[in-house]
Design an enzyme around this catalytic site. Structure first.
Site, mmCIF file in Angstrom:
data_model
loop_
_atom_site.group_PDB
_atom_site.id
_atom_site.type_symbol
_atom_site.label_atom_id
_atom_site.label_comp_id
_atom_site.label_asym_id
_atom_site.label_seq_id
_atom_site.Cartn_x
_atom_site.Cartn_y
_atom_site.Cartn_z
ATOM 1 N N ASP A 137 0.841 -1.201 0.000
ATOM 2 C CA ASP A 137 0.000 0.000 0.000
ATOM 3 C C ASP A 137 0.879 1.256 0.000
ATOM 4 O O ASP A 137 0.604 2.231 -0.699
ATOM 5 C CB ASP A 137 -0.917 -0.026 1.226
ATOM 6 C CG ASP A 137 -1.618 -1.373 1.330
ATOM 7 O OD1 ASP A 137 -2.334 -1.720 0.384
ATOM 8 O OD2 ASP A 137 -1.393 -2.094 2.314
ATOM 9 N N HIS B 111 -4.825 -3.347 6.105
ATOM 10 C CA HIS B 111 -4.625 -3.605 4.673
ATOM 11 C C HIS B 111 -5.988 -3.969 4.079
ATOM 12 O O HIS B 111 -6.308 -5.139 3.863
ATOM 13 C CB HIS B 111 -3.607 -4.733 4.487
ATOM 14 C CG HIS B 111 -3.426 -5.150 3.055
ATOM 15 N ND1 HIS B 111 -2.939 -4.299 2.091
ATOM 16 C CD2 HIS B 111 -3.688 -6.319 2.422
ATOM 17 C CE1 HIS B 111 -2.906 -4.937 0.933
ATOM 18 N NE2 HIS B 111 -3.356 -6.164 1.106
HETATM 19 N N1 LIG Z 1 -0.736 -8.263 2.229
HETATM 20 C C1 LIG Z 1 -0.699 -7.981 0.937
HETATM 21 O O1 LIG Z 1 -0.360 -6.856 0.554
HETATM 22 C C2 LIG Z 1 -1.077 -9.019 -0.083
HETATM 23 C C3 LIG Z 1 -1.562 -10.235 0.305
HETATM 24 N N2 LIG Z 1 -1.924 -11.183 -0.632
HETATM 25 C C4 LIG Z 1 -2.421 -12.465 -0.122
HETATM 26 O O2 LIG Z 1 -1.374 -13.434 -0.163
HETATM 27 C C5 LIG Z 1 -1.935 -14.754 -0.163
HETATM 28 C C6 LIG Z 1 -1.258 -15.628 -1.211
HETATM 29 O O3 LIG Z 1 -1.523 -15.118 -2.493
HETATM 30 P P1 LIG Z 1 -1.071 -15.888 -3.814
HETATM 31 O O4 LIG Z 1 0.343 -16.356 -3.713
HETATM 32 O O5 LIG Z 1 -1.466 -15.032 -4.934
HETATM 33 O O6 LIG Z 1 -2.051 -17.153 -3.744
HETATM 34 P P2 LIG Z 1 -1.896 -18.557 -4.488
HETATM 35 O O7 LIG Z 1 -3.220 -19.230 -4.386
HETATM 36 O O8 LIG Z 1 -1.257 -18.404 -5.828
HETATM 37 O O9 LIG Z 1 -0.855 -19.303 -3.552
HETATM 38 C C7 LIG Z 1 -1.132 -19.604 -2.233
HETATM 39 C C8 LIG Z 1 -0.387 -20.877 -1.909
HETATM 40 O O10 LIG Z 1 -0.503 -21.103 -0.516
HETATM 41 C C9 LIG Z 1 -0.644 -22.480 -0.319
HETATM 42 N N3 LIG Z 1 -1.240 -22.709 0.991
HETATM 43 C C10 LIG Z 1 -2.550 -22.621 1.349
HETATM 44 N N4 LIG Z 1 -2.681 -22.951 2.642
HETATM 45 C C11 LIG Z 1 -1.454 -23.206 3.114
HETATM 46 C C12 LIG Z 1 -0.952 -23.611 4.367
HETATM 47 N N5 LIG Z 1 -1.762 -23.820 5.406
HETATM 48 N N6 LIG Z 1 0.383 -23.792 4.502
HETATM 49 C C13 LIG Z 1 1.198 -23.619 3.463
HETATM 50 N N7 LIG Z 1 0.796 -23.245 2.233
HETATM 51 C C14 LIG Z 1 -0.518 -23.053 2.069
HETATM 52 C C15 LIG Z 1 -1.515 -22.952 -1.486
HETATM 53 O O11 LIG Z 1 -1.368 -24.348 -1.723
HETATM 54 C C16 LIG Z 1 -0.948 -22.104 -2.619
HETATM 55 O O12 LIG Z 1 0.100 -22.758 -3.310
HETATM 56 C C17 LIG Z 1 -3.441 -14.532 -0.385
HETATM 57 O O13 LIG Z 1 -4.116 -14.623 0.868
HETATM 58 C C18 LIG Z 1 -3.514 -13.119 -0.931
HETATM 59 O O14 LIG Z 1 -4.764 -12.534 -0.718
HETATM 60 C C19 LIG Z 1 -1.765 -10.948 -1.955
HETATM 61 C C20 LIG Z 1 -1.262 -9.746 -2.403
HETATM 62 C C21 LIG Z 1 -0.902 -8.684 -1.501
HETATM 63 O O1 LIG Z 2 -6.331 -7.368 -3.087
HETATM 64 C C1 LIG Z 2 -6.025 -8.547 -2.841
HETATM 65 O O2 LIG Z 2 -6.825 -9.449 -2.547
HETATM 66 C C2 LIG Z 2 -4.571 -8.880 -2.827
HETATM 67 C C3 LIG Z 2 -3.934 -7.836 -2.018
HETATM 68 O O3 LIG Z 2 -4.010 -7.851 -0.795
HETATM 69 C C4 LIG Z 2 -3.483 -6.628 -2.721
HETATM 70 O O4 LIG Z 2 -3.198 -6.668 -3.913
HETATM 71 O O5 LIG Z 2 -3.373 -5.622 -2.042
#
Ligand SMILES: NC(=O)C1=CN([C@@H]2O[C@H](COP(=O)(O)OP(=O)(O)OC[C@H]3O[C@@H](n4cnc5c(N)ncnc54)[C@H](O)[C@@H]3O)[C@@H](O)[C@H]2O)C=CC1
Ligand SMILES: O=C([O-])CC(=O)C(=O)O
Length: 329
Positions: free
Chosen positions: A162, A190
């Site tokens: 952010d 967030h």
């Molecule tokens: N804080 C932030 O600024 C942001 C947060 N996110 C969040 O990050 C997370 C991951 O996003 P992506 O990589 O795009 O998702 P993705 O679905 O591509 O990958 C997530 C991975 O986590 C694994 N997973 C699920 N539960 C698990 C567990 N208990 N232990 C270990 N691995 C586990 C899944 O098998 C999958 O491979 C989401 O919750 C998303 O919303 C995404 C972008 C920004």
């Molecule tokens: O918006 C979402 O779900 C993923 C995330 O947290 C971001 O891009 O800030």
């Protein structure tokens, strides 16, 4: 003589953020170009996920990174977190179009009780934890509460994406360079209630608010654009931000470990009561970092507009926290 290796756990390592993150950690972008690393990668105990993880590990091998001392694959957090110095908790379900991040709470909260307990049991007593999985602040709170033997201050949530988003919006609006902007803050959760605050921001020492001189833009364009950027990426890409999220995670941990050189950065950290935010709530604050510790910037004036925004995002965090109270009993 080379330094001892730092053990870094990454969860969700075969996911899209994991794929954008691991190679940068292994190349030294997060902890320094002279810092050997050991990667301890966690994925769910599912054949497809574990197979994909092995594919990523094959690619890590094929990069022949000089700093990468060892990579291990895990399906159990108790082995993945053994002795780790840094834990990047990325693995969780991402949201799809039309969802808010807090809609993920029921699906993801359980993950962070289990992982908090595992960190409590086996990680280094000084482990630095960054929660990326959404809703990041409340998941960090859950992990922190599930790890009573570790310092609460070591549990943080990612608001750096952010912060970085806001920097570019400001640079583009003011015709200035991102690198010249300082003292920006993103307060709170967030989520779309976050409050990007430009009142103290400077560009080359000059007030950015005065330079932009457009309160309507600030209120009606800038603040909502930053707050809803995640949804805009999902709408455009069909998937949530990955490369920019990984980049923010690198920035967050690098600054925490190596120092921000006096610059303000935004981290989601457990409140110490600063600015009237109740102790323990994981809230986006302006911090400076030095010698592996962060310090919340003190003494900033909070006007009525800011107080209202800060209270709104706090109220949402309190609501999320109440929603998971049962899990933490
Ligand atoms: N804080 C932030 O600024 C942001 C947060 N996110 C969040 O990050 C997370 C991951 O996003 P992506 O990589 O795009 O998702 P993705 O679905 O591509 O990958 C997530 C991975 O986590 C694994 N997973 C699920 N539960 C698990 C567990 N208990 N232990 C270990 N691995 C586990 C899944 O098998 C999958 O491979 C989401 O919750 C998303 O919303 C995404 C972008 C920004
Ligand atoms: O918006 C979402 O779900 C993923 C995330 O947290 C971001 O891009 O800030």
């Amino acid at each position: 003589m080379s330094k001892p290796a730092v053990r870094v756990a990454v969860t969700g390592a075969a996911g899209q953020i994991g794929y954008a993150l691991l190679f940068r950690i292994a190349s030294g972008e997060m902890l320094g170009k002279d810092q050997p690393v050991i990667l301890q990668l966690l994925e769910i105990p599912d054949e497809k996920a574990q197979k994909a993880l092995h594919g990523v590990m094959m690619e890590l091998d094929d990069c022949a990174f000089p700093l990468l001392q060892e990579v291990t694959a895990h399906s159990d957090p108790m082995t993945a977190f053994k002795d780790v110095d840094i834990a990047l908790l990325v693995g969780a379900r991402p949201r799809g179009p039309g969802m808010e991040r807090k809609d993920l709470l029921q699906a993801n909260a359980q993950i962070f009780t289990v992982q908090g307990k595992a960190l409590n049991a086996v990680a280094s007593r000084n482990v630095k934890v960054l929660v990326v999985g959404n809703p990041a602040n409340t998941n960090a709170y859950i992990a922190m509460k599930s790890a009573p033997d570790l310092p609460a201050k070591n549990f943080t949530a990612m608001l750096r994406l952010d912060h970085n988003r806001a920097l570019t919006q400001l640079a583009q609006k003011s015709g200035t360079a991102v690198k010249d902007i300082e003292k920006l803050i993103v307060w709170g959760n967030h989520s779309p209630t976050m409050y990007p605050d430009i009142r103290f921001a400077t560009v080359n020492g000059e007030s950015l608010e005065k330079k932009i001189n457009d309160d309507v833009w600030n209120k009606d364009t800038f603040i909502p654009t930053v707050g809803k950027r995640g949804a805009a990426i999902i709408e455009a890409r069909g998937l949530s931000s990955a490369a920019s999220a990984a980049n923010a995670a690198i920035d967050h941990v690098r600054d925490w470990v190596l120092g921000s050189n006096g610059k303000w950065v935004t981290m989601g950290v457990p409140s110490d009561g600063s600015y009237g935010i109740p102790e323990g709530v994981i809230y986006g604050f302006p911090v400076t970092t030095e010698n592996g510790e962060y310090t919340i910037v003190q003494g900033l004036d909070i006007n009525d507009f800011s107080r209202e925004r800060m209270n709104k995002t706090l109220a949402e965090l309190e609501e999320e926290r109440n929603g998971v109270a049962d899990l933490l009993k």
